[in-house]
Design a protein around this motif. Structure first.
Motif, PDB file in Angstrom:
ATOM      1  N   ILE A 194       1.267  -1.087  -0.028  1.00 51.04           N
ATOM      2  CA  ILE A 194       0.052   0.218  -0.064  1.00 51.04           C
ATOM      3  C   ILE A 194       0.691   1.214  -0.113  1.00 51.04           C
ATOM      4  CG2 ILE A 194      -1.283   0.890   1.684  1.00 51.04           C
ATOM      5  CD1 ILE A 194      -2.926  -1.450   2.169  1.00 51.04           C
ATOM      6  N   VAL A 195       1.981   1.355   0.795  1.00 53.70           N
ATOM      7  CA  VAL A 195       3.016   2.209   0.647  1.00 53.70           C
ATOM      8  C   VAL A 195       3.744   2.604  -0.378  1.00 53.70           C
ATOM      9  CG1 VAL A 195       5.236   3.167   1.474  1.00 53.70           C
ATOM     10  CG2 VAL A 195       2.863   1.985   3.368  1.00 53.70           C
ATOM     11  N   LEU A 234       1.375   4.018  -2.527  1.00 53.44           N
ATOM     12  CA  LEU A 234       1.164   5.851  -2.644  1.00 53.44           C
ATOM     13  C   LEU A 234       1.889   6.336  -3.240  1.00 53.44           C
ATOM     14  CD1 LEU A 234      -0.081   5.599   1.503  1.00 53.44           C
ATOM     15  CD2 LEU A 234      -1.321   6.801  -1.021  1.00 53.44           C
ATOM     16  N   ILE A 274       1.345   7.573  -6.414  1.00 55.07           N
ATOM     17  CA  ILE A 274       0.828   7.940  -7.394  1.00 55.07           C
ATOM     18  C   ILE A 274       1.362   9.215  -6.543  1.00 55.07           C
ATOM     19  CG2 ILE A 274      -1.112   8.742  -6.233  1.00 55.07           C
ATOM     20  CD1 ILE A 274      -2.490   5.806  -6.115  1.00 55.07           C
ATOM     21  N   VAL A 275       1.817   9.583  -6.009  1.00 54.79           N
ATOM     22  CA  VAL A 275       2.922  10.757  -5.523  1.00 54.79           C
ATOM     23  C   VAL A 275       3.474  11.337  -6.239  1.00 54.79           C
ATOM     24  CG1 VAL A 275       3.633  12.031  -3.618  1.00 54.79           C
ATOM     25  CG2 VAL A 275       1.855  10.683  -2.882  1.00 54.79           C
ATOM     26  N   PHE A 289       5.670   7.754   5.347  1.00 55.59           N
ATOM     27  CA  PHE A 289       4.637   7.498   5.036  1.00 55.59           C
ATOM     28  C   PHE A 289       4.046   6.005   5.192  1.00 55.59           C
ATOM     29  CE2 PHE A 289       5.333   9.942   1.361  1.00 55.59           C
ATOM     30  CZ  PHE A 289       4.105  10.074   0.459  1.00 55.59           C
ATOM     31  N   THR A 290       5.177   5.255   5.802  1.00 53.34           N
ATOM     32  CA  THR A 290       5.145   4.457   6.296  1.00 53.34           C
ATOM     33  C   THR A 290       4.740   4.496   7.847  1.00 53.34           C
ATOM     34  OG1 THR A 290       6.883   2.904   5.187  1.00 53.34           O
ATOM     35  CG2 THR A 290       5.866   1.127   6.968  1.00 53.34           C
ATOM     36  N   LEU A 304       1.514   6.282   8.270  1.00 56.60           N
ATOM     37  CA  LEU A 304       0.012   5.506   7.995  1.00 56.60           C
ATOM     38  C   LEU A 304       0.268   4.337   8.982  1.00 56.60           C
ATOM     39  CD1 LEU A 304      -2.204   4.854   5.294  1.00 56.60           C
ATOM     40  CD2 LEU A 304      -0.551   3.232   4.591  1.00 56.60           C
TER      41      LEU A 304
END
Length: 341
Positions: free
Chosen positions: A117-118, A121, A124-125, A187-188, A191
């Motif tokens: 998931i990270v 993301l 995407i970023v 990010f991890t 989240l």
């Protein structure tokens, strides 16, 4: 008004673990806080949502006895396999002779899914930011909003950390790795502070993850270190009797391994401790309900305030730990490219 909204959001984040832990204490049973905390910190084969609702994750294991591969979920585990609670819920296999062994386990656990998931993301970023820059040139005005915030972080880490630590000559070839490490950890960590799906997993509080990140830095330092770096280790500029014994070369060689070890333990310990404190104060709220109205109300209010404080502190720690890991990695890489004086 904005400050009040921020406090309300943090309070909601602080109290969101309550429904997730409500089913941990069965009626008539004492609340085992260490067991509950360790259970929520451990990696699992399903993603717990609320109460008895969870998302089953694919379990992929190979039998050590028959050599057969099995793909299943936690609810459809073959009869000769079981979850060993003494080994933090890992899957074990009962052999024909009565012994138990750990099978080859390639399951998609909660931590693995959280990492995916990270990664999604991050893609995407940065792909969205790259698309924004692709449509503009050097004469365009500086980006604002989300793209501007990402550029600010990138330039801060690149200029103030990577470039200043490694040096003008060598920093460019290490910048992609170090920027990736920073944003992955950041990010991890962020989240992981969200207690419901798709967050809540204790990825950087897992020593296997921090071990892998430390090994990557270890390889970046020692595979590409120059001659001066190795000379400082095996033939440092010290009195000759220290080289002959040899005391200093042994100490310097020991330091080659202790530096990445310190990186691994620092990130792991700080993130695990933060998650454990938040979970412990959440458990104290449940404990307060068993102490009667007078004492329980005061204890619950204190726990809620501490939960709010710890969540606010963890927001800062999430950034600081990503920054420190990247900075120390850059410093170690810079030391491997010392120029002869």
């Amino acid at each position: 008004m904005k400050q009040l909204k921020s406090i309300c959001i943090l309070l909601m984040m602080a109290l969101m673990p309550l429904p997730l832990m409500a089913n941990e204490q069965k009626e008539g049973e004492a609340l085992d806080i260490p067991e509950i905390v360790l259970h929520h910190l451990a990696d699992t084969y399903e993603w717990h949502i609320v109460s008895d609702i969870s998302i089953p994750l694919p379990i992929i294991i190979r039998s050590g006895e028959t050599g057969e591969w099995h793909c299943c979920t936690a609810q459809s585990l073959p009869g000769n396999f079981f979850f060993n609670e003494e080994a933090h819920g890992k899957i074990y296999e009962r052999m024909a002779d009565g012994t138990t062994e750990r099978p080859l386990d390639l399951s998609i656990t909660r931590n693995v899914l959280q990492i995916w998931i990270v990664v999604a993301l991050l893609l995407i970023v940065f792909l969205s930011c790259a698309r924004w820059y692709k449509k503009r040139d050097k004469t365009s005005e500086a980006p604002k909003g989300f793209v501007g915030a990402v550029e600010m972080l990138v330039m801060m880490i690149n200029d103030d950390v990577i470039k200043s630590s490694i040096g003008e000559k060598h920093y460019k070839k290490y910048a992609p790795y170090l920027l990736t490490v920073f944003f992955f950890i950041f990010f991890t960590n962020m989240l992981g502070l969200i207690p419901i799906f798709p967050g809540g997993s204790n990825v950087t509080g897992n020593i296997n993850i921090t071990f892998f990140l430390a090994v990557c830095t270890f390889l970046a330092v020692n595979l590409f270190g120059n001659r001066e770096y190795w000379k400082e280790i095996f033939w440092p500029d010290v009195p000759i009797f220290l080289k002959a014994i040899p005391i200093m070369p042994a100490i310097e060689l020991f330091g080659v391994f202790t530096k990445p070890f310190a990186l691994m333990i620092r990130l792991f310990a700080n993130m695990m401790a933060g998650h454990a404190m938040i979970l412990a104060f959440t458990c104290v709220i449940f404990l307060g309900w068993t102490l009667g109205p007078a004492m329980g109300t005061g204890l619950n209010i204190f726990s809620a305030i501490m939960l709010l404080f710890m969540n606010a502190l963890e927001l800062l720690v999430a950034f600081v730990q990503a920054y420190v890991f990247t900075m120390l990695s850059a410093v170690f890489i810079g030391l491997a490219h010392k120029e002869h004086e």
